[in-house]
Scaffold this motif. Structure first.
Motif: not given
Length: 724
Positions: A381-398
């Motif tokens: 998430q940090q590499r992609l520039g996303w916020t928040p950095l919540d560590g959530r496993a959702g469809r968006r990061i997949l």
């Protein structure tokens, strides 16, 4: 709730002290146990019996951190339901309904609870008997009895558990469950077990750990006593008008169906609400688990019975909606108010594989999102520039990671030389056991299809393991057919045995090796030794086996095999050397099928694979299930699926069953069948190619494993069978 001063002091003592050893007992814990011993004596458990049952038990402070971290209350409901009501649990549940049809009909007739609801509880609570929990119950409950809030409650549970063991319903050895003390197929708390468990199989014991009939009958009895009404619905999805006042929703705010109609509540199609099996003026509560922009549900009396099992709305909805899916329903129609839906276990495994491919140390690719996986997601998430950095496993990061190629290169496998004692060991006579192994009921030495073998017989299934190669030869669940194929044309030893599950170690094929070493490693042609055999609390039997020590090789191997209704193999590699070692490996399963040309294998869709027929030259992307009807190269297959998930389902329409292969510590799946032309040149296969499909739990191709000096790696597979 605040703790008493005494609780705070004891909690601090437990957290500050290391887990005590027999030489260094924890004094605060010992004092608490003395108090518990007196309470137990007052309930009929003599002091000496209490001491025997609690011998060696030491506190586990980690359970205290979980008192206020239950996922039912801390996880967004769309994530919670995505994990518990996923396609895997639905498919497995429907298979359980078919497999236990007669039992479930009998239980349903006696207690008035429909089979789908009973099986849904089983599926959510223990994944149909696969996940009982890993924490020793006596340790967890004694810790919670001596520190933290709700000590009085947990003391009652501990005493209930001790009485269950004392009266013979349970065996204390190896008894594990959740951190809070729930255990067995449907995760009863001990006091609930004592009050409500029934003997469903008529053996005179109430065993919710080792007996499926006891567990399912007890679950139905629980729901009946909680007020379940036969033939009535638990609830239904509805539509609320725009601007609906959410203050009118809630499980305890009941109104008649006409009253809900007056407030503008309708069916999803906009029609007047009617509930099957209920009167027109039935009372119901309205649930809006995500507010009035998400799904809305009217729930009836049977929902309350489910809710009583575990007092959390998300939990009760998981049971109720899974039961609907098991009956053939499509699930909730209204989308959750999120642009990032939750993931089922298959998608979670895909996400973990993508994280591992990018160099993140996430541990096992098992679909369980733990701390290591969340940290890896945060890094991405940090590499992609996303916020928040919540560590959530959702469809968006997949989807974001699926759209990007992985760039981390795998290390090369270590190059092994032939051990100096290898040729002597190959020619040595097979030794079943050179050590003093305690004989247990259900394990014998004998012959299986002409091979020296250990023969294992349990109440739930049988197996045979060859002394030569430590190779699984057969696994037969009770009432079923053999899961493994064994060639009837096999050559004489020491030629490797064709079939079963050969152990390929410490390299697969000749990956990274010269032609001076045998294909598929050193241990499949050596006599193995039985190191230990023991019976487990659930009725299964566990064997520990090992090949002989190989000179000049700093790696040591042992294999732990557990035989019951399922079969689990754990291939444990220890690096005893001073430098890292990089290995490839496989459990080379030959699964027996009715016709290899008609088999489909799920769990590989979307994975990349390397094809041996192309000399592994380029990665290709799998489209749909694996089968031998692939238009690109029909009739044969030799593929390494890389960064693979960990759960594969072989559908066999001829034998009318599905074989489920679940892996941990395995980053690859090898799918192999030589097809007719190549098999004709193989003396031990011939026209038998149609009788098997190889699906191999592996670390191969680019997915090698580096074990640090002094480190350990475990490759695990679990085999189970369900009817189609």
């Amino acid at each position: 709730m605040t703790m008493t001063t005494r609780s705070l002091i004891l909690l601090a003592t437990l957290l500050a002290s290391p887990l005590a050893t027999a030489q260094q007992p924890d004094p605060a814990f010992a004092s608490c146990l003395s108090t518990l011993q007196a309470s137990a004596a007052g309930q009929g458990i003599p002091a000496e019996r209490f001491s025997a049952l609690m011998a060696g038990v030491q506190p586990d402070p980690s359970v205290l951190e979980l008192l206020d971290a239950q996922p039912e209350f801390t996880t967004p409901i769309w994530d919670y339901l995505a994990a518990l009501v996923d396609e895997q649990r639905v498919d497995d549940g429907r298979a359980m309904l078919a497999q236990h049809r007669a039992l479930l009909q009998q239980v349903s007739a006696e207690y008035g609870v429909d089979p789908a609801t009973i099986v849904a509880v089983w599926g959510v609570e223990s994944d149909y008997g696969r996940v009982f929990g890993k924490r020793p119950l006596l340790q967890s409950l004694s810790t919670l009895s001596c520190a933290g809030r709700r000590q009085s409650f947990f003391r009652g549970e501990l005493l209930s558990l001790l009485k269950l063991i004392d009266r013979g319903d349970l065996r204390g050895e190896g008894l594990v469950g959740s951190w809070a003390g729930a255990f067995g197929h449907t995760q009863f708390m001990p006091s609930t077990y004592a009050r409500i468990a029934v003997d469903g199989d008529g053996d005179g014991r109430r065993d919710l750990v080792g007996s499926i009939p006891d567990a399912l009958a007890s679950t139905a009895n629980y729901l009946k006593r909680a007020g379940w009404r036969s033939g009535e619905a638990w609830g239904m999805e509805v539509r609320v008008p725009a601007g609906f006042n959410v203050a009118q929703a809630g499980r305890t705010q009941r109104r008649s169906l006409p009253a809900w109609k007056a407030l503008g509540v309708t069916t999803l199609q906009g029609d007047v609400i009617t509930a099957p099996g209920l009167p027109a003026d039935a009372r119901a509560a309205l649930l809006l688990p995500a507010g009035n922009t998400g799904p809305a549900l009217l729930v009836f009396r049977n929902y309350d019975a489910i809710y009583s099992y575990n007092a959390a709305e998300s939990y009760a909805l998981a049971i109720a909606t899974l039961a609907d899916r098991l009956r053939g329903g499509a699930g909730l129609a209204t989308a959750w108010p999120t642009d990032d839906p939750g993931l089922g276990r298959r998608e979670r495994r895909q996400l973990q594989a993508l994280l591992a491919a990018r160099g993140h140390d996430i541990g096992q690719v098992d679909g369980m999102i733990g701390t290591a996986s969340r940290r890896a997601i945060q890094a991405e998430q940090q590499r992609l520039g996303w916020t928040p950095l919540d560590g959530r496993a959702g469809r968006r990061i997949l989807q974001a990671l699926q759209a990007e190629p992985a760039t981390v290169a795998a290390p090369a496998a270590s190059r092994f030389i032939l051990p100096s004692n290898y040729n002597t060991l190959v020619q040595s006579p097979a030794v079943r056991s050179a050590s003093k192994v305690q004989q247990i009921q259900g394990v014998t030495s004998g012959r299986y299809q002409g091979l020296d073998a250990w023969l294992i017989q349990t109440s739930q299934g049988s197996a045979a393991i060859s002394v030569f190669g430590g190779q699984l030869l057969s696994f037969v669940p009770n009432g079923g057919q053999d899961v493994m194929w064994l060639s009837p044309r096999r050559a004489e030893l020491p030629t490797p045995i064709r079939g079963g599950s050969p152990v390929c170690w410490p390299y697969f094929g000749r990956q990274g090796q010269s032609n001076d070493v045998p294909a598929h490693g050193f241990v499949r042609t050596l006599p193995w030794e039985l190191k230990q055999a023991r019976a487990l609390a659930d009725g299964s039997i566990e064997l520990t086996l090992a090949p002989p020590v190989l000179e000049s090789l700093s790696l040591r191997l042992q294999m732990v095999v557990t035989v019951g209704a399922t079969l689990t193999q754990r291939l444990i590699t220890d690096n005893t050397g001073t430098v890292p070692a990089t290995i490839s490996q496989a459990l080379h399963n030959y699964f027996r099928v009715g016709d290899a040309g008609r088999v489909d294998v799920e769990g590989v869709d979307g994975l990349d694979y390397l094809d041996k027929y192309e000399n592994y030259a380029q990665a290709r992307r799998q489209q749909g299930p694996w089968n031998l009807r692939d238009a690109r190269d029909p009739g044969r297959s030799d593929r390494i699926y890389t960064q693979a998930g960990g759960r594969y389902v072989l559908h066999d329409p001829v034998l009318k069953r599905r074989i489920i292969l679940e892996t941990q510590g395995s980053r690859s799946l090898v799918a192999w069948n030589p097809g007719a032309e190549a098999a004709a040149r193989m003396a031990d296969v011939g026209d038998g190619w149609r009788d098997y499909v190889c699906l191999e739990a592996a670390n191969a191709g680019p997915d090698v494993v580096t074990i640090p000096a002094g480190g350990r790696h475990v490759l695990q597979q679990t085999l189970s069978v369900q009817p189609l």
